[in-house]
Design an enzyme around this catalytic site. Structure first.
Site, PDB file in Angstrom:
ATOM      1  N   TYR A 167       0.849  -1.186   0.000  1.00  0.00           N
ATOM      2  CA  TYR A 167       0.000   0.000   0.000  1.00  0.00           C
ATOM      3  C   TYR A 167       0.898   1.254   0.000  1.00  0.00           C
ATOM      4  O   TYR A 167       2.122   1.158   0.087  1.00  0.00           O
ATOM      5  CB  TYR A 167      -0.932  -0.008   1.211  1.00  0.00           C
ATOM      6  N   GLU A 254       1.677  -8.619  -3.426  1.00  0.00           N
ATOM      7  CA  GLU A 254       2.227  -9.127  -4.691  1.00  0.00           C
ATOM      8  C   GLU A 254       3.331 -10.157  -4.486  1.00  0.00           C
ATOM      9  O   GLU A 254       3.873 -10.685  -5.452  1.00  0.00           O
ATOM     10  CB  GLU A 254       2.757  -7.959  -5.525  1.00  0.00           C
ATOM     11  N   ARG A 289      -1.290 -16.888  11.251  1.00  0.00           N
ATOM     12  CA  ARG A 289      -1.449 -18.305  11.584  1.00  0.00           C
ATOM     13  C   ARG A 289      -1.326 -18.585  13.086  1.00  0.00           C
ATOM     14  O   ARG A 289      -0.756 -19.581  13.504  1.00  0.00           O
ATOM     15  CB  ARG A 289      -0.476 -19.171  10.780  1.00  0.00           C
ATOM     16  N   ARG A 565     -10.798 -31.313 -19.199  1.00  0.00           N
ATOM     17  CA  ARG A 565     -11.370 -31.202 -20.541  1.00  0.00           C
ATOM     18  C   ARG A 565     -11.521 -29.744 -20.969  1.00  0.00           C
ATOM     19  O   ARG A 565     -11.385 -29.412 -22.130  1.00  0.00           O
ATOM     20  CB  ARG A 565     -12.729 -31.914 -20.587  1.00  0.00           C
ATOM     21  N   TRP A 580      -3.011 -20.019  -6.558  1.00  0.00           N
ATOM     22  CA  TRP A 580      -1.647 -19.850  -7.091  1.00  0.00           C
ATOM     23  C   TRP A 580      -0.640 -20.682  -6.310  1.00  0.00           C
ATOM     24  O   TRP A 580       0.310 -21.216  -6.876  1.00  0.00           O
ATOM     25  CB  TRP A 580      -1.261 -18.367  -7.115  1.00  0.00           C
ATOM     26  N   GLU A 657     -20.289 -28.642  -7.867  1.00  0.00           N
ATOM     27  CA  GLU A 657     -19.573 -27.518  -7.277  1.00  0.00           C
ATOM     28  C   GLU A 657     -19.790 -27.417  -5.772  1.00  0.00           C
ATOM     29  O   GLU A 657     -19.574 -26.383  -5.167  1.00  0.00           O
ATOM     30  CB  GLU A 657     -19.994 -26.181  -7.930  1.00  0.00           C
ATOM     31  N   ASP A 659     -19.107 -27.515  -2.027  1.00  0.00           N
ATOM     32  CA  ASP A 659     -17.944 -27.546  -1.155  1.00  0.00           C
ATOM     33  C   ASP A 659     -18.418 -27.368   0.276  1.00  0.00           C
ATOM     34  O   ASP A 659     -19.594 -27.126   0.538  1.00  0.00           O
ATOM     35  CB  ASP A 659     -16.884 -26.529  -1.561  1.00  0.00           C
TER      36      ASP A 659
END
Ligand code: NAP
Ligand code: SF4
Length: 674
Positions: A167, A254, A289, A565, A580, A657, A659
């Protein structure tokens, strides 16, 4: 006392924080929502009433140009809205402090009007920001100060100024984002000037008896980021400039190292705060954490920090600190660091909540009120949906029996907890086991309920949460001996060869690849393994903690193809904030991810496919099917045929879908209305 350090008050001289626990800052989306301040007041007040020492709000912007339409604090009208929040918190417990976070996103503002020290686009920014001129810098400093003054008027006990994460303020500090050659750029003394002037002027404006926290990146995880000497110097100069507390943060958005995902070891970064703490006299906050009281106590006992910040754990359980104080920590609904309903929502413009606690940020809408008339309720299936329904209904006063065919509760969570990096799922199962005891639920394990049994039981309500059956694609050769299902693989019931095709690249396909390519201890349980895998040097602290440190991932002795697919990027459907990390991990282990694959047939030679219309053969010895699920509804159909009414929830209701987030949410809302 079991948690003497965590429960010890902290005297700041002009005020006292009643214990060492802080609810860390987290933008929820309520800030911008119609009626959001009333909801935010209820959300924070509930945490204040349950033992937290201090609350820090989600980021509030100091001016319109930094906000992209988000909540700003720049005038009396805006301050008046915040009064709802501060009054509610102080009414819940006058000893609880609440500070407002001032956040100027700088190059991450997401608008063409974004400003920064230099026109350097962030790796994750949409626009090249405009470099501030001398006048613009003074305006931004003044706006921060005004924002703090307005927060004081609004009844806050203090402010936290964020100077990390990529920031605005942090981009002045780091060489590669500050290319200026005036008095705000060049030497480190100059690069610190913006931060220090904001603090000095804010302190002068708010007076000595107002909590002023500054959040720094104690390890920014940037290649070429801040050196350790620069971080120490900044902390010392902030102290001189008048901060009451320094809070430590461990990343820029980032950066390419996960710092809060479930694969990160608990309290992995607090030692960095501990090193920094030796160089300053003001109290320090650490974070990341820390999700159970024993972890927080150990951090404080080691001398890593004076205060521990827990943001997501307080979403997961508003009574976290009350349960800690009362020695009921085994009743804590633990944050499993999945990000699925909190940060993944925040970064996709959805209202924040929590996978394990759908009440989070919905305190005025979803309430588990005592029932007037208790019903006799049968819940069939003890997966996430069944457990959420059963424990909520029982907590409200219904008389609940759970039938579970397996010998343990947990359903799909029992698979998840076996995946390296997902060990936190044990905590959710521990929580539900304890809730079953606390709420006196009759748990029948190893019992496969049938329709007659349920009829004979004369239940007022029957809930079918029998879950799913893995989908078996219709491909010639699907019954070949080389084909195995994901459940057998995760449970270790079927051997897996050295050359493997994983058919289906949803969350389970990724989990299976993680499991079969992993060797040695889990990085989530071993800080050294985590540091090696992600290229972090905690001890020598090169620039950013990462510069020049190559990730060292133990190569897999398996050759693995992860197939889908669709022609979209493999893993595109994974969580925004964690996908990611999974893609990087598997790539580093050599997993070949292939999209636009057409399955032709399976035979002794392997898996025959078409890729871009061209025939190809993957010479694999094992094919693991991870092709999604179908609802398991046989029991429901039987009940209906017998004329009994029953309600479907979780995977049995809708497997596509599905979860755990959707399952627990659906079950909780239904049980609240039962
Ligand atoms: P999923 O996300 O629905 O993925 C299954 C994949 O199988 C699909 O992406 C689909 O991709 C493929 N598929 C579907 N029908 C097929 C067919 N007939 N033949 C071949 N391939 C087929 O299901 P999942 O991976 O089993 O996960 C289940 C749920 O648990 C999901 O909602 C998932 O998000 C959740 N989960 C989440 C995580 C997490 O970390 N967030 C982890 C595990 C599971 P193509 O058709 O493109 O091949
Ligand atoms: Fe924690 Fe997941 Fe809940 Fe977020 S959604 S607070 S990470 S359990």
């Amino acid at each position: 006392m079991k948690y003497p350090k965590l429960l010890e008050p902290l005297d700041l001289g002009f005020t006292t924080i009643k214990n060492r626990s802080i609810m860390g800052s987290m933008h929820t989306g309520l800030e911008e929502m119609e009626g959001g301040f009333e909801r935010m007041a209820a959300y924070f007040a509930e945490r204040a009433a349950n033992g937290i020492g201090m609350i820090i709000t989600g980021g509030i912007f100091p001016n319109a140009e930094s906000s992209r339409g988000g909540a700003t604090m720049s005038n009396d009208e805006e301050a008046a809205k915040h009064r709802l929040v501060t009054d509610a918190v102080h009414a819940a417990d006058p000893d609880v402090k609440i500070c407002m976070q001032i956040l100027h996103p700088g190059p991450l503002a997401g608008t063409k009007d974004a400003v920064a020290p230099s026109a350097v686009r962030s790796r994750i920014g949409y626009y090249v920001p405009t470099a501030l001129d001398a006048e613009g810098i003074q305006k931004q400093i003044g706006d921060h100060v005004r924002c703090a003054v307005m927060a004081q008027k609004a009844g806050y006990d203090g402010v936290e100024i964020i100077g990390s994460a990529g920031y605005l303020i942090s981009t002045f500090l780091v060489e590669k984002t500050n290319l200026r050659d005036d008095e705000y750029g060049g030497s480190y003394e100059n690069r610190m000037r913006f931060a220090l002037e904001i603090v000095e002027q804010t302190r002068a404006a708010v007076g000595p008896n107002f909590i002023l926290i500054f959040r720094i990146a104690a390890m920014d995880m940037l290649d070429g980021g801040m050196s350790w000497e620069e971080i120490v110097k900044l902390a010392q100069r902030l102290e001189q400039a008048g901060v009451s507390i320094i809070s430590t943060h461990f990343t820029w958005h980032e950066s390419a190292v996960p710092t809060i995902a479930t694969m990160v070891p608990r309290a992995a970064f607090t030692g960095v705060t501990g090193r920094l703490r030796k160089h300053v006299n003001v109290p320090m906050i650490t974070s990341n954490r820390i999700n159970m009281p024993d972890v927080a106590e150990a951090v404080l006992a080691r001398g890593d920090a004076d205060l521990v910040s827990m943001a997501r754990p307080l979403l997961a359980d508003s009574e976290f600190m009350r349960k800690t104080i009362e020695g009921r920590e085994d009743e804590i609904n633990t944050c499993i660091a999945c990000n699925q309903a909190c940060l993944d929502h925040t970064f996709t413009g959805q209202l924040t909540s929590c996978l394990v606690n759908p009440r989070a940020c919905h305190e005025t809408q979803l309430n588990y009120l005592p029932v007037a008339t208790a019903k006799k309720v049968a819940v069939v299936g003890a997966g996430p949906a069944g457990l959420a329904y059963a424990t909520t209904a029982a907590q409200r006063g219904h008389q609940v029996t759970i039938f579970e065919a397996a010998n343990e509760i947990g359903g799909q969570f029992n698979l998840a907890k076996r995946v390296p990096g997902k060990e936190e799922f044990y905590e959710t199962i521990r929580y539900f086991n304890r809730m079953i005891e606390v709420n006196k639920i009759d748990l029948k394990l190893g019992v496969k309920a049938d329709a007659q049994m349920l009829k004979d039981g004369e239940f007022d309500q029957i809930i079918i949460s029998t879950g799913i059956t893995p989908r078996v694609p219709e491909i010639p050769g699907i019954d070949h001996p080389s084909v195995v299902g994901y459940i057998d693989v995760i449970q270790g019931k079927k051997p897996v060869g050295k050359r493997v095709a994983v058919m289906g690249a949803g969350g389970i396909g990724f989990d299976v690849c993680e499991l079969i390519t992993h060797s040695g201890p889990s990085g989530a349980l071993d800080r050294d393994v985590f540091a090696a895998e992600w290229g972090v040097d905690f001890e020598n602290h090169p620039r950013g903690g990462v510069t020049g440190v190559e990730p060292r991932v133990a190569a897999s002795d398996r050759e693995v193809f992860l197939l889908q697919r669709k022609d979209s990027k493999v893993g595109a459907g994974l969580g925004k904030t964690t996908g990611w990390t999974h893609r990087i991990t598997l790539s580093r282990r050599g997993v070949k991810m292939m999209n636009a694959v057409e399955y032709v047939k399976i035979d002794d030679a392997g898996l025959h496919v078409l890729i871009g219309g061209q025939p190809d053969l993957l010479e694999v010895d094992t094919i693991i099917i991870c092709a999604g699920q179908e609802p398991k509804r046989e029991l429901y159909d039987e009940l209906v045929a017998m004329g009994l009414s029953a309600e479907l929830i979780g995977g049995a209701y809708e497997a596509a879908e599905l979860d755990a987030k959707a399952a627990i949410k659906q079950a909780s809302y239904l049980a609240a209305a039962a």
